[in-house]
Design a protein around this motif. Structure first.
Motif, PDB file in Angstrom:
ATOM      1  N   ARG A 140       0.863  -1.169   0.000  1.00 54.01           N
ATOM      2  CA  ARG A 140       0.000   0.000   0.000  1.00 54.01           C
ATOM      3  C   ARG A 140       0.898   1.217   0.000  1.00 54.01           C
ATOM      4  N   SER A 141       1.487   1.446  -1.114  1.00 56.59           N
ATOM      5  CA  SER A 141       2.504   2.477  -1.123  1.00 56.59           C
ATOM      6  C   SER A 141       2.412   3.322  -2.375  1.00 56.59           C
ATOM      7  N   SER A 142       2.793   4.507  -2.246  1.00 53.95           N
ATOM      8  CA  SER A 142       2.790   5.362  -3.418  1.00 53.95           C
ATOM      9  C   SER A 142       3.615   6.604  -3.160  1.00 53.95           C
TER      10      SER A 142
ATOM     11  N   SER B 136      -8.913   3.353  -0.568  1.00 53.84           N
ATOM     12  CA  SER B 136      -8.572   3.681  -1.947  1.00 53.84           C
ATOM     13  C   SER B 136      -7.510   2.714  -2.460  1.00 53.84           C
ATOM     14  N   SER B 137      -7.284   2.760  -3.740  1.00 49.98           N
ATOM     15  CA  SER B 137      -6.303   1.852  -4.341  1.00 49.98           C
ATOM     16  C   SER B 137      -4.886   2.358  -4.063  1.00 49.98           C
ATOM     17  N   LEU B 138      -3.919   1.503  -4.368  1.00 52.32           N
ATOM     18  CA  LEU B 138      -2.522   1.932  -4.241  1.00 52.32           C
ATOM     19  C   LEU B 138      -2.160   2.734  -5.476  1.00 52.32           C
ATOM     20  N   LYS B 139      -1.359   3.741  -5.272  1.00 50.58           N
ATOM     21  CA  LYS B 139      -0.964   4.570  -6.417  1.00 50.58           C
ATOM     22  C   LYS B 139       0.537   4.750  -6.389  1.00 50.58           C
ATOM     23  N   GLN B 140       1.111   4.842  -7.525  1.00 48.40           N
ATOM     24  CA  GLN B 140       2.551   5.012  -7.583  1.00 48.40           C
ATOM     25  C   GLN B 140       2.937   5.759  -8.857  1.00 48.40           C
ATOM     26  N   TYR B 141       4.043   6.452  -8.766  1.00 55.23           N
ATOM     27  CA  TYR B 141       4.546   7.160  -9.939  1.00 55.23           C
ATOM     28  C   TYR B 141       5.552   6.288 -10.672  1.00 55.23           C
ATOM     29  N   CYS B 142       5.560   6.401 -11.988  1.00 54.27           N
ATOM     30  CA  CYS B 142       6.548   5.695 -12.778  1.00 54.27           C
ATOM     31  C   CYS B 142       7.861   6.469 -12.700  1.00 54.27           C
ATOM     32  N   THR B 143       8.939   5.746 -12.494  1.00 52.67           N
ATOM     33  CA  THR B 143      10.235   6.427 -12.382  1.00 52.67           C
ATOM     34  C   THR B 143      10.692   6.950 -13.737  1.00 52.67           C
ATOM     35  N   SER B 144      10.103   6.422 -14.792  1.00 52.77           N
ATOM     36  CA  SER B 144      10.526   6.876 -16.106  1.00 52.77           C
ATOM     37  C   SER B 144       9.633   8.004 -16.644  1.00 52.77           C
TER      38      SER B 144
END
Ligand code: AKG
Ligand code: FE2
Length: 891
Positions: free
Chosen positions: A101-103, A427-435
């Motif tokens: 559960r990280s973003s 809520s859902s997990l959200k994350q940023y793309c490193t690219s």
């Protein structure tokens, strides 16, 4: 071949709805081929509603973000949860299988802090939220007791202590926390997992086997998601897998239970549905309908995509289009789906919070219950997410959420217990793309994936590997997240208001008057079949409002003034068409002559009526006014599973060629019908030079009533058993009538099916000097005639010739398109006569009226002995007495 009346497609919003070219068998499979990239303003795309106020959700994106915003996942932020989550970067592959559960933390400043990912600061033990409460009883939407537990949502992670140790917190933590209630029905989860083996999943390094899943689910069930004595945050991967499998479980169509309710509207077939829901859903073949760049509706039928999902409040579906036929009934994807028109229309629906209507067919395999009708309205939905996935090709996916989360959907089975309520998992997990620096939800339990098809890390797990299909088990937190909208009220009832007539003359002939009826009594969609009004074939409800007729004075067109003089012409023709003109009886008679075969000419005569003709006693004006109120029984005939768009009636000999329909004897016809037969017989006589009365009388009249926007596509009137002369009297709105050689004749090529192969061959018809490749075709024809080849070989040779003909066209010249040779502008009272046996074989014509309402009264001669006994009418075909002699309009 008669191809007319296929212009019922005119009612489709071609710009937005699925293209016709594909003709997919599954409505879940077509997309307009002519999608145009439509720019969505970036700030619109990035806005999302939070509560009642608009917030810029992706305001943290780097300003120099290189990849297209269009291929972002678009998220209407459910709440401020995003702003509260830390980011974990996993070290090992093993850990990647653990859904975290990280973003990226939400910074309120506008600069995306990508370097945080690479540069861990202050590594600390991940914050583990222990703030859970004991389960307590609460009530579900039906007031039944279910167990609930509270769980920390913020900064929590479904990871064990040991796994958490290995996570490196890379961003500053927020100390805000939010407690959400998980409402999971353990009994229901247990039942489902007990009774249904999960979908077979090949073993993968990340996921347990199906057997393990089942076992784990059962073993751990009391602890999972229902933390009686344990913290919810201890729930581990297999719990989510179990939950996901329970939530996405499908029941075969023939075993589906009955729904608890009934749809608001329903339809037996596609055309009644589309005609009744004009403006909301008018996609005759595709699954998607949009208008003005905003998605409006989806039709879910058939199996759809392997990972499509439809439960009591959430739908996941693939974008339509890019499909090709695969075998007899199936469809398969043939190319990557690109974020084009439909995609942007979905983005617009998200950013504008514009609800989407969903219709469900009885072949839908995901829906929870057995659909009571062929097509059923489900409900209004919020579009919440748009993203791209990868199978063999790129697939665009959408997530929809029921607009009104508080009412139980009608299609939910009576004894259905939801496994988990919408929003219960936070809520859902959200994350940023490193690219690409885009943020995406974690859609699948195998781990977070970049869902930007333009990014080099597209469809990559954080370690760079790509998941295999077996790993793609939905993250239930993604499925079950709740997306509040500022307004969750349906914009309109699926039961549209009944058409109310207008007191303004002509208004009732507008295209909307042709809309079908969603029955106010039983909800059935009915096309308007009868001129007299609407009838429900489900319950018998009738709506027959009295229309306001359009007086003859109102149809005089200022742009085409007519006086007592001979009117001017508004026709045109190509140079090789021979034209002659005569003036008599207040008509300008223009004759167009052109070759209809190497040895024969055909002709089209256009009689342009002036004011004297129009105002004649029992002439066009009186006919027009009488027909509007005294012509009973006009219907839209059925035509290969659809309906003709204009209303027709036949008189005299039955005219079976277009579509079967009723015929009436001339004795039962309104007087303008017999008057028209008599007048057309006269017109044929005086324009052919054949003055012998009663020699070749017309014995049939086909009356066509066109409302606004209706038209007749290119077709011929050359059915076997008809005389070679066809004459029409035009009443009402001006119309354009066009003539052109048929493509196979003009270009000398046609497609045929031979020996189970589709091939393009050269045709053996003599070409005309005006046609392309005239000399070459003559040469090839001579060769074929002399060669006397066996059939198969001849076909092969003709195919080679077609290839050579195509190659001989000058660059950029079409080898299929054919120009119109003659264009007539038909006014009120005008007459058209077509003559020549081969005219109908080699030429085609089409008619498009330009105004509100028009009648065409077309006479033919049905040759005696042509009809079978069964086709003969049960009345004597009494020929119309030829009383008309033109004396009233002689000049
Ligand atoms: O609408 C017209 O003028 C012509 C109709 C026609 O072509 C037909 O009925 O075959
Ligand atoms: Fe025709």
């Amino acid at each position: 071949m008669d191809t007319r009346h296929d212009s019922f497609y005119d009612f489709e919003d071609k710009s937005d709805s699925a293209g016709l070219a594909d003709m997919p068998s599954s409505p879940l499979s077509s997309i307009p081929e002519d999608f145009e990239l439509q720019q969505v303003p970036q700030d619109l795309q990035n806005t999302a509603m939070s509560g009642n106020s608009v917030v810029r959700e992706e305001s943290r994106l780097p300003s120099n973000s290189s990849s297209s915003v269009m291929s972002n996942i678009h998220i209407a932020s459910p709440d401020n949860a995003l702003l509260e989550s830390p980011l974990f970067v996993r070290r090992s592959e093993r850990k990647r299988k653990v859904p975290s559960r990280s973003s990226e933390p939400a910074d309120t400043d506008d600069v995306f802090q990508a370097e945080r990912i690479e540069t861990p600061q202050t590594p600390v033990r991940p914050f583990k939220q222990r703030k859970t409460s004991q389960p307590r009883n609460t009530r579900n939407s039906r007031g039944e007791k279910i167990a609930t537990a509270s769980m920390s949502h913020v900064n929590d992670s479904f990871v064990s202590d040991e796994e958490a140790e290995e996570n490196v917190l890379t961003t500053k933590q927020t100390d805000t926390s939010r407690v959400v209630k998980i409402k999971v029905n353990p009994q229901r989860l247990g039942q489902i997992l007990d009774s249904t083996p999960p979908t077979p999943l090949p073993t993968s390094p990340f996921l347990p086997s199906p057997q393990q899943i089942l076992q784990m689910s059962l073993d751990s069930e009391p602890n999972v998601l229902l933390p009686a004595s344990q913290s919810a945050v201890d729930a581990s991967e297999h719990d989510l897998v179990a939950l996901s499998l329970a939530v996405t479980r499908k029941v075969p169509i023939d075993q589906k239970p009955s729904p608890r309710g009934q749809p608001e509207i329903w339809a037996e077939n596609r055309h009644t549905l589309c005609e009744s829901l004009t403006g909301l859903y008018a996609s005759w073949q595709g699954s998607y309908y949009g208008k003005n760049g905003v998605a409006k509706a989806f039709m879910l039928d058939g199996n759809g995509h392997a990972r499509d999902h439809l439960d009591e409040n959430v739908i996941i579906l693939r974008a339509s289009g890019s499909m090709a036929k695969d075998g007899e009934n199936g469809m398969k994807q043939r190319e990557d789906q690109e974020p084009k028109h439909q995609y942007h229309a979905m983005v617009n629906a998200i950013t504008q919070q514009s609800p989407i209507a969903v219709i469900c067919g009885d072949k839908n395999s995901q829906v929870l219950s057995k659909m009571p009708h062929k097509y059923n309205s489900l409900d209004w939905y919020k579009a919440t997410h748009v993203w791209t996935e990868r199978d063999k090709f790129n697939v665009i996916k959408y997530r929809l959420e029921k607009l009104d989360p508080d009412t139980i959907a009608w299609w939910v089975p009576t004894h259905f217990e939801p496994v988990v309520e919408l929003g219960a998992l936070g809520s859902s997990l959200k994350q940023y793309c490193t690219s690409c620096k885009k943020q995406y939800d974690q859609v699948y339990l195998c781990g977070w994936l970049c869902l930007n098809s333009k990014c080099e890390k597209f469809w990559c797990l954080p370690d760079g590997s790509t998941p295999d299909a077996a790993q793609l088990i939905y993250d239930p937190r993604f499925l079950k997240q709740k997306t509040p909208w500022a307004n969750e009220q349906a914009p309109i009832s699926f039961r549209f208001p009944l058409y109310t007539t207008s007191a303004i003359a002509g208004e009732d002939y507008k295209a909307e008057n042709l809309r079908g009826m969603t029955c106010p009594e039983c909800g059935k969609c009915n096309a308007r079949i009868k001129w007299e009004g609407w009838e429900c074939s489900g319950c018998g409800f009738e709506h027959k409002p009295k229309i306001t007729p359009l007086p003859a004075a109102s149809i005089q067109d200022q742009n085409y003034p007519v006086t007592d003089a001979y009117p001017s012409s508004h026709d045109s023709a190509l140079p090789h068409v021979k034209i002659s003109v005569n003036f008599s009886h207040n008509y300008r008679w223009i004759t167009y002559r052109f070759k209809v075969s190497a040895t024969e000419e055909g002709e089209v005569v256009h009689g342009i009526a002036n004011k004297v003709v129009r105002e004649e006693v029992k002439g066009p004006n009186e006919m027009w006014e009488h027909l509007q109120t005294n012509c009973q029984g006009l219907v839209r005939r059925e035509l290969s599973n659809a309906l003709m768009n204009s209303f027709t009636m036949n008189y005299g000999m039955p005219y079976k060629f277009i579509a079967a329909g009723d015929s009436l004897p001339f004795t039962d016809a309104p007087w303008p019908v017999t008057e028209a037969v008599s007048r057309l017989n006269w017109a044929d006589r005086i324009t052919s030079g054949d003055t012998v009365r009663d020699k070749k009388k017309f014995n049939e009249l086909y009356l066509v009533a066109y409302l606004q926007d209706q038209s007749m596509n290119y077709h011929d009137d050359g059915e076997k058993g008809l005389g070679s002369t066809v004459a029409t009297l035009s009443l009402g709105a001006r119309a354009e009538m066009v003539f052109r050689p048929k493509s196979f004749f003009f270009h000398g090529m046609k497609s045929i099916d031979y020996d189970r192969k589709r091939m393009t061959v050269m045709t053996k018809d003599e070409p005309l000097p005006e046609f392309p490749n005239y000399e070459l075709r003559k040469q090839y024809l001579a060769e074929i005639k002399n060669a006397n080849l066996p059939e198969g070989e001849e076909k092969e040779r003709l195919a080679e010739m077609a290839t050579a003909l195509r190659a001989a066209y000058p660059p950029k010249q079409s080898c299929t398109r054919v120009e119109d040779w003659v264009k007539l502008s038909l006014g009120h009272g005008d007459i058209v006569i077509m003559r020549g046996a081969h005219l109908q074989k080699y030429y085609e014509h089409g008619v498009s009226p330009k105004g509100l309402m028009r009648y065409a009264l077309t006479c033919r001669t049905v040759l005696p002995g042509h009809l079978k006994d069964s086709e003969l009418p049960d009345y004597e075909v009494d020929l119309v007495q030829d009383e008309y002699d033109g004396s009233r309009i002689a000049k």
